[in-house]
Design an enzyme around this catalytic site. Sequence first.
Site, PDB file in Angstrom:
ATOM      1  N   ASN A  85      16.086  -2.345  -3.554  1.00 42.23           N
ATOM      2  CA  ASN A  85      16.791  -1.780  -2.405  1.00 42.23           C
ATOM      3  C   ASN A  85      16.767  -2.800  -1.275  1.00 42.23           C
ATOM      4  OD1 ASN A  85      17.152   0.696  -3.773  1.00 42.23           O
ATOM      5  ND2 ASN A  85      15.113   1.386  -3.148  1.00 42.23           N
ATOM      6  N   HIS A  98      10.663  -6.168  -2.896  1.00 40.59           N
ATOM      7  CA  HIS A  98       9.954  -5.608  -4.049  1.00 40.59           C
ATOM      8  C   HIS A  98      10.976  -5.131  -5.062  1.00 40.59           C
ATOM      9  CE1 HIS A  98      10.546  -2.523  -0.951  1.00 40.59           C
ATOM     10  NE2 HIS A  98      10.771  -1.672  -1.943  1.00 40.59           N
ATOM     11  N   HIS A 100      11.495  -2.449  -8.117  1.00 37.80           N
ATOM     12  CA  HIS A 100      11.002  -1.249  -8.792  1.00 37.80           C
ATOM     13  C   HIS A 100      11.269  -1.415 -10.289  1.00 37.80           C
ATOM     14  CE1 HIS A 100      10.978   1.356  -5.034  1.00 37.80           C
ATOM     15  NE2 HIS A 100      11.843   0.433  -4.651  1.00 37.80           N
TER      16      HIS A 100
HETATM   17  P1  AMP Z   1      11.861   1.072  -0.976  1.00 37.06           P
HETATM   18  O1  AMP Z   1      12.337   2.432  -0.528  1.00 37.06           O
HETATM   19  O2  AMP Z   1      12.749   0.428  -2.011  1.00 37.06           O
HETATM   20  O3  AMP Z   1      11.586   0.173   0.203  1.00 37.06           O
HETATM   21  O4  AMP Z   1      10.520   1.324  -1.750  1.00 37.06           O
HETATM   22  C1  AMP Z   1       9.267   1.351  -1.159  1.00 37.06           C
HETATM   23  C2  AMP Z   1       8.342   1.945  -2.201  1.00 37.06           C
HETATM   24  O5  AMP Z   1       7.030   1.619  -1.842  1.00 37.06           O
HETATM   25  C3  AMP Z   1       8.415   3.479  -2.299  1.00 37.06           C
HETATM   26  O6  AMP Z   1       8.750   3.823  -3.634  1.00 37.06           O
HETATM   27  C4  AMP Z   1       7.007   3.919  -1.909  1.00 37.06           C
HETATM   28  O7  AMP Z   1       6.574   5.029  -2.663  1.00 37.06           O
HETATM   29  C5  AMP Z   1       6.188   2.682  -2.236  1.00 37.06           C
HETATM   30  N1  AMP Z   1       4.954   2.516  -1.496  1.00 37.06           N
HETATM   31  C6  AMP Z   1       4.785   2.544  -0.134  1.00 37.06           C
HETATM   32  N2  AMP Z   1       3.503   2.290   0.167  1.00 37.06           N
HETATM   33  C7  AMP Z   1       2.857   2.075  -0.994  1.00 37.06           C
HETATM   34  C8  AMP Z   1       1.507   1.756  -1.340  1.00 37.06           C
HETATM   35  N3  AMP Z   1       0.541   1.598  -0.416  1.00 37.06           N
HETATM   36  N4  AMP Z   1       1.190   1.623  -2.654  1.00 37.06           N
HETATM   37  C9  AMP Z   1       2.139   1.782  -3.608  1.00 37.06           C
HETATM   38  N5  AMP Z   1       3.426   2.059  -3.342  1.00 37.06           N
HETATM   39  C10 AMP Z   1       3.773   2.224  -2.059  1.00 37.06           C
END
Ligand code: AMP
Length: 112
Positions: A85, A98, A100
Site C-alpha cells: 500500500n 512494507h 504484506h
Molecule cells: P498498511 O496499512 O499497508 O500501512 O499496513 C500496516 C500494517 O502494519 C497493518 O496491517 C498493521 O496491522 C500492521 N502493524 C502495525 N503495527 C504493527 C506491529 N507493531 N507489529 C506488527 N504489525 C503491525
Amino acid sequence: MDCIFCKIANGEIPCKKVYEDENVIAFHDLDPQAPTHVLIIPKTHIGSAMEINEENSGVIGHIYEVAAKISGDLGLENGFRIVNNCGEDGGQTVHHIHFHLLGGRSMKWPPG
Ligand code: AMP
Ligand code: ZN
C-alpha cells in the site's frame, strides 16, 4: 525518527519474527487479514514506494527473494499475494515501506 517499523528493525519493539538478515526483517502482522499474514520490510527507512530510487531499489528485489524463500516454510505452496500500500489513496498507514505477504486462503480480485 519516530518510526514503528524502524524500531522493530532495530529490536526496540518486539515482533513475531519469521526471518531476518542484514537488510530485511519479516514478522507476523498484529492484525492478520488472512490465515498467514507476514510483513517484510527493509531495515533502512524508505517511506513508501514513491521513495524507491536507483540507490535503494536493490533491497526491494531482495524482499521478493525473501518472500519466495519463506513462502515454503509458511506453507504457501498453493500461492500467495504480495501487497504494497502506497500513500493515502493506497491505504498506507505505516510510513515505512512494507510488503504484506498474505496466504492460506483464496484471494479476491479486484481489491477494494
Ligand atoms: P498498511 O496499512 O499497508 O500501512 O499496513 C500496516 C500494517 O502494519 C497493518 O496491517 C498493521 O496491522 C500492521 N502493524 C502495525 N503495527 C504493527 C506491529 N507493531 N507489529 C506488527 N504489525 C503491525
Ligand atoms: Zn522507518
